[in-house]
Write a protein that holds these residues in place. Sequence first.
Motif, PDB file in Angstrom:
ATOM      1  N   TRP A 393      87.370  22.546  14.515  1.00 54.44           N
ATOM      2  CA  TRP A 393      88.310  21.347  15.201  1.00 54.44           C
ATOM      3  C   TRP A 393      89.736  21.550  15.200  1.00 54.44           C
ATOM      4  O   TRP A 393      90.291  20.885  15.593  1.00 54.44           O
ATOM      5  CB  TRP A 393      87.953  19.772  14.479  1.00 54.44           C
ATOM      6  N   ASN A 394      90.095  22.765  14.862  1.00 55.07           N
ATOM      7  CA  ASN A 394      91.539  22.867  14.851  1.00 55.07           C
ATOM      8  C   ASN A 394      92.469  22.185  14.157  1.00 55.07           C
ATOM      9  O   ASN A 394      93.654  21.936  14.649  1.00 55.07           O
ATOM     10  CB  ASN A 394      91.897  23.386  16.368  1.00 55.07           C
ATOM     11  N   ILE A 395      92.217  21.633  13.160  1.00 54.17           N
ATOM     12  CA  ILE A 395      93.072  20.766  12.270  1.00 54.17           C
ATOM     13  C   ILE A 395      93.931  21.482  11.465  1.00 54.17           C
ATOM     14  O   ILE A 395      93.630  22.421  10.845  1.00 54.17           O
ATOM     15  CB  ILE A 395      92.105  19.863  11.352  1.00 54.17           C
ATOM     16  N   ASP A 396      94.933  21.172  11.605  1.00 57.75           N
ATOM     17  CA  ASP A 396      96.186  21.889  10.907  1.00 57.75           C
ATOM     18  C   ASP A 396      95.948  21.784   9.386  1.00 57.75           C
ATOM     19  O   ASP A 396      95.718  20.825   8.803  1.00 57.75           O
ATOM     20  CB  ASP A 396      97.358  21.366  11.138  1.00 57.75           C
ATOM     21  N   PRO A 397      95.943  22.551   8.541  1.00 52.15           N
ATOM     22  CA  PRO A 397      95.802  23.002   7.246  1.00 52.15           C
ATOM     23  C   PRO A 397      96.300  21.911   6.463  1.00 52.15           C
ATOM     24  O   PRO A 397      96.190  21.589   4.995  1.00 52.15           O
ATOM     25  CB  PRO A 397      95.760  24.142   6.796  1.00 52.15           C
ATOM     26  N   SER A 398      97.650  21.736   6.823  1.00 52.86           N
ATOM     27  CA  SER A 398      98.553  21.022   5.986  1.00 52.86           C
ATOM     28  C   SER A 398      98.479  19.558   6.137  1.00 52.86           C
ATOM     29  O   SER A 398      98.883  18.575   5.460  1.00 52.86           O
ATOM     30  CB  SER A 398      99.882  21.155   6.779  1.00 52.86           C
ATOM     31  N   ARG A 399      97.342  19.145   7.049  1.00 55.83           N
ATOM     32  CA  ARG A 399      97.114  17.722   7.029  1.00 55.83           C
ATOM     33  C   ARG A 399      95.872  17.341   6.173  1.00 55.83           C
ATOM     34  O   ARG A 399      95.434  16.419   5.866  1.00 55.83           O
ATOM     35  CB  ARG A 399      96.624  17.205   8.429  1.00 55.83           C
ATOM     36  N   ILE A 400      95.316  18.440   5.451  1.00 61.18           N
ATOM     37  CA  ILE A 400      94.183  18.474   4.538  1.00 61.18           C
ATOM     38  C   ILE A 400      94.580  18.765   3.106  1.00 61.18           C
ATOM     39  O   ILE A 400      94.997  19.872   2.744  1.00 61.18           O
ATOM     40  CB  ILE A 400      93.060  19.311   5.008  1.00 61.18           C
ATOM     41  N   SER A 401      94.532  17.723   2.136  1.00 58.42           N
ATOM     42  CA  SER A 401      94.939  18.090   0.928  1.00 58.42           C
ATOM     43  C   SER A 401      93.558  17.998   0.021  1.00 58.42           C
ATOM     44  O   SER A 401      92.454  17.514   0.577  1.00 58.42           O
ATOM     45  CB  SER A 401      95.712  17.026   0.100  1.00 58.42           C
ATOM     46  N   ILE A 402      93.292  18.784  -1.148  1.00 54.94           N
ATOM     47  CA  ILE A 402      92.417  18.931  -2.008  1.00 54.94           C
ATOM     48  C   ILE A 402      92.694  18.359  -3.480  1.00 54.94           C
ATOM     49  O   ILE A 402      93.695  18.867  -4.101  1.00 54.94           O
ATOM     50  CB  ILE A 402      91.767  20.429  -2.037  1.00 54.94           C
ATOM     51  N   GLU A 403      91.483  17.751  -4.023  1.00 55.87           N
ATOM     52  CA  GLU A 403      91.832  17.167  -5.533  1.00 55.87           C
ATOM     53  C   GLU A 403      90.553  17.673  -5.982  1.00 55.87           C
ATOM     54  O   GLU A 403      89.343  17.488  -5.248  1.00 55.87           O
ATOM     55  CB  GLU A 403      91.973  15.704  -5.624  1.00 55.87           C
ATOM     56  N   LEU A 404      90.575  17.779  -7.518  1.00 58.58           N
ATOM     57  CA  LEU A 404      89.205  18.423  -8.124  1.00 58.58           C
ATOM     58  C   LEU A 404      88.939  17.392  -9.318  1.00 58.58           C
ATOM     59  O   LEU A 404      90.026  16.784  -9.880  1.00 58.58           O
ATOM     60  CB  LEU A 404      89.749  19.682  -8.632  1.00 58.58           C
ATOM     61  N   ARG A 405      87.808  16.978  -9.458  1.00 58.07           N
ATOM     62  CA  ARG A 405      87.438  16.346 -10.479  1.00 58.07           C
ATOM     63  C   ARG A 405      86.057  17.022 -11.040  1.00 58.07           C
ATOM     64  O   ARG A 405      85.404  17.552 -10.438  1.00 58.07           O
ATOM     65  CB  ARG A 405      87.014  14.823 -10.081  1.00 58.07           C
ATOM     66  N   ASN A 406      85.454  16.292 -12.174  1.00 49.17           N
ATOM     67  CA  ASN A 406      83.891  16.680 -12.532  1.00 49.17           C
ATOM     68  C   ASN A 406      83.428  15.473 -12.029  1.00 49.17           C
ATOM     69  O   ASN A 406      83.030  15.599 -10.733  1.00 49.17           O
ATOM     70  CB  ASN A 406      83.938  16.727 -14.187  1.00 49.17           C
ATOM     71  N   LEU A 407      83.109  14.360 -12.641  1.00 45.00           N
ATOM     72  CA  LEU A 407      82.295  13.112 -11.931  1.00 45.00           C
ATOM     73  C   LEU A 407      83.409  12.547 -11.336  1.00 45.00           C
ATOM     74  O   LEU A 407      84.555  12.612 -11.366  1.00 45.00           O
ATOM     75  CB  LEU A 407      82.062  12.370 -13.290  1.00 45.00           C
ATOM     76  N   PRO A 408      82.828  11.812 -10.198  1.00 43.08           N
ATOM     77  CA  PRO A 408      83.826  11.327  -9.106  1.00 43.08           C
ATOM     78  C   PRO A 408      84.439   9.826  -9.820  1.00 43.08           C
ATOM     79  O   PRO A 408      83.891   9.465 -11.106  1.00 43.08           O
ATOM     80  CB  PRO A 408      82.718  10.698  -8.209  1.00 43.08           C
ATOM     81  N   GLN A 409      85.414   9.267  -9.395  1.00 38.42           N
ATOM     82  CA  GLN A 409      85.970   8.270 -10.296  1.00 38.42           C
ATOM     83  C   GLN A 409      85.141   7.098 -10.175  1.00 38.42           C
ATOM     84  O   GLN A 409      85.156   6.327 -11.556  1.00 38.42           O
ATOM     85  CB  GLN A 409      87.411   7.976  -9.527  1.00 38.42           C
ATOM     86  N   ASN A 410      84.267   6.792  -9.149  1.00 39.08           N
ATOM     87  CA  ASN A 410      83.240   5.711  -9.271  1.00 39.08           C
ATOM     88  C   ASN A 410      82.107   6.327  -9.172  1.00 39.08           C
ATOM     89  O   ASN A 410      81.395   6.490  -8.098  1.00 39.08           O
ATOM     90  CB  ASN A 410      83.514   4.823  -8.038  1.00 39.08           C
ATOM     91  N   PHE A 411      81.582   6.937 -10.219  1.00 37.84           N
ATOM     92  CA  PHE A 411      80.389   7.830 -10.337  1.00 37.84           C
ATOM     93  C   PHE A 411      79.025   7.077 -10.608  1.00 37.84           C
ATOM     94  O   PHE A 411      79.079   5.767 -10.842  1.00 37.84           O
ATOM     95  CB  PHE A 411      80.397   8.789 -11.602  1.00 37.84           C
ATOM     96  N   SER A 412      78.206   7.533  -9.975  1.00 36.71           N
ATOM     97  CA  SER A 412      76.821   6.893 -10.102  1.00 36.71           C
ATOM     98  C   SER A 412      76.225   7.356 -11.611  1.00 36.71           C
ATOM     99  O   SER A 412      76.834   8.021 -12.261  1.00 36.71           O
ATOM    100  CB  SER A 412      75.668   7.565  -9.199  1.00 36.71           C
ATOM    101  N   ASN A 413      75.093   6.576 -11.890  1.00 34.10           N
ATOM    102  CA  ASN A 413      74.542   6.829 -13.276  1.00 34.10           C
ATOM    103  C   ASN A 413      74.059   8.238 -13.536  1.00 34.10           C
ATOM    104  O   ASN A 413      73.414   8.838 -13.036  1.00 34.10           O
ATOM    105  CB  ASN A 413      73.535   5.969 -13.558  1.00 34.10           C
ATOM    106  N   PRO A 414      74.945   9.002 -14.608  1.00 35.14           N
ATOM    107  CA  PRO A 414      74.742  10.339 -14.723  1.00 35.14           C
ATOM    108  C   PRO A 414      73.670  10.573 -15.519  1.00 35.14           C
ATOM    109  O   PRO A 414      73.123  11.639 -15.992  1.00 35.14           O
ATOM    110  CB  PRO A 414      75.969  10.883 -15.370  1.00 35.14           C
ATOM    111  N   ASN A 415      72.741   9.537 -16.101  1.00 35.43           N
ATOM    112  CA  ASN A 415      71.819   9.773 -16.831  1.00 35.43           C
ATOM    113  C   ASN A 415      70.323   9.634 -16.376  1.00 35.43           C
ATOM    114  O   ASN A 415      69.308   9.572 -16.878  1.00 35.43           O
ATOM    115  CB  ASN A 415      71.823   8.648 -18.074  1.00 35.43           C
ATOM    116  N   ILE A 416      70.364   9.778 -15.037  1.00 36.84           N
ATOM    117  CA  ILE A 416      69.155   9.585 -14.390  1.00 36.84           C
ATOM    118  C   ILE A 416      69.156  10.648 -13.103  1.00 36.84           C
ATOM    119  O   ILE A 416      70.531  10.892 -12.662  1.00 36.84           O
ATOM    120  CB  ILE A 416      68.821   8.406 -13.531  1.00 36.84           C
ATOM    121  N   PRO A 417      68.173  11.540 -12.736  1.00 39.15           N
ATOM    122  CA  PRO A 417      68.302  12.428 -11.719  1.00 39.15           C
ATOM    123  C   PRO A 417      68.910  11.888 -10.239  1.00 39.15           C
ATOM    124  O   PRO A 417      69.600  12.736  -9.787  1.00 39.15           O
ATOM    125  CB  PRO A 417      66.751  12.811 -11.554  1.00 39.15           C
TER     126      PRO A 417
END
Length: 498
Positions: A393-417
């Motif tokens: 889509w020829n999007i300028d890379p400067s318009r895209i930022s990346i953030e890293l996490r382990n679990l999402p901020q609003n994560f689903s229950n990690p104790n079930i598959p």
Amino acid sequence: MHSQNYGITLGLEYLRSEGDFRQFSSVPDAIPYYGSGTSFAPNLEAFYNIKIAKNLFLQSQIGIKYFPFKITAERDFSLLFDSTKVINDFLLHKKFTLEQNQLNPFFSLCLVLSPIQYLSFNAGFSLAFHSSSPNEISFSEMKYFKDSIPRFRTSTGNLPSGGRHKFPVSFSFVTGITYEPPFLSFGSIKLGISPYFSFGFSNLTNEFTSDIVAFGIRVNVFPRKLTEKITPAEPPLPKIIDSLPVPQNLPPVEEMETQPSPPQPESKNFIDIIPIYNGNYRVSPKVYLIRKNYENHVPLLNYVFFDYGSSRLDKRYVQLENQSDFNSDSLNYNNPLGVYWNILNIIGYRLQQNSKAKIRLVGCNSNIGEEYNNLELSKLRAENISKYLVRVWNIDPSRISIELRNLPQNFSNPNIPEGNQENQRVEILSDSPDILSPVTINEINSIFFPDTIRLKVTMKSETRRYKLNFFDTTFFGYNSVPSGKVDSFDVSLNKFFK
């Protein structure tokens, strides 16, 4: 909460029992004879969890417990002893003991709340069944007798206990916590630690009920496949209900007039076309075709899901070689999942239309097994989406930022598959509401009135077999009696021209 729905538990509890021996009819006394005893009770049980709501489970347990109990009541009057005041005899010391060892099957039911990863709280009840009851109470006593020769005498014996209770059970309320540290994983086995506290009562015999208090700890053991590849669950799209209104009393947009076909003299066979609406004949030979445009909105889920341990985009997501291959008109309102699989192209198209908008890609992982604390995997997932938007889509890379996490901020229950599968994702966020707004789809709804036509075939020739072509559909007939044979075929126009 347990990462699996089932497992086994090994436990050990410190148990204290208390009761008044005056409950026994064989111990008549006005002064209380309170007794107590302590013991260690090991147990083995199996558990199974049923999900009730988010982070809330119903846990059932069944197992067996070794229940050694020994309750002793003593009374000492030696400090009151004065031989000069004794007339006949004086009781110096008396002791009662109720004792038995047994294996008790038990059942427990608990509510388990797991608000955060690796930690859960539980509360419920436990019901144990006594396999047997003590038949006798042992006692010993020491008396001083004042007769011709003063002396002390010690005697022992047994008294009846009243027999087995008609409800030989122990009932306890139980509360505790469970902690499942991630480092207690050993190949296909994972462990959890559960300290708990309980209190209740025990019907030891038909005449004796004791209060019980226990402190214990359990080790939960359950299977876990850390390296098994998990197929992500279908993305949790909102339920979309087709609420198209049924047009009422609308003027016809197109009109088709049907007339009976004239008989064919050479074959003496002919076809009548009869309009039918709701199963009834219509006198009018006209058929109306009503068309109306509808604007529908499909919510756009801004998550891209990945397989366990993988950063490769799933093949179900529509990935183009050229942006010109994308046709927004091909999106179908009645197939919201098909709209979702085009999310990368919808985002790319909207970024082109909104040149000042920016997006943020939040790479996440399920934080279990090989994904545990694997921020590099979260990074690769987000980068693959960024590369696709830049390349296609020829999007300028400067318009895209990346953030890293382990679990999402609003994560689903990690104790079930299912929860782990939903946490293996990249979240797409934007500073412009136009990028993630619902997808608008324009559709044309066609309604025929009448909704059915009946093709009435009259055969007056010697032809026995025939076929009737109606647009792309062929109807076959057989004329068993070649004299006035009539066949009819109903065609639903709304289905036929859908």
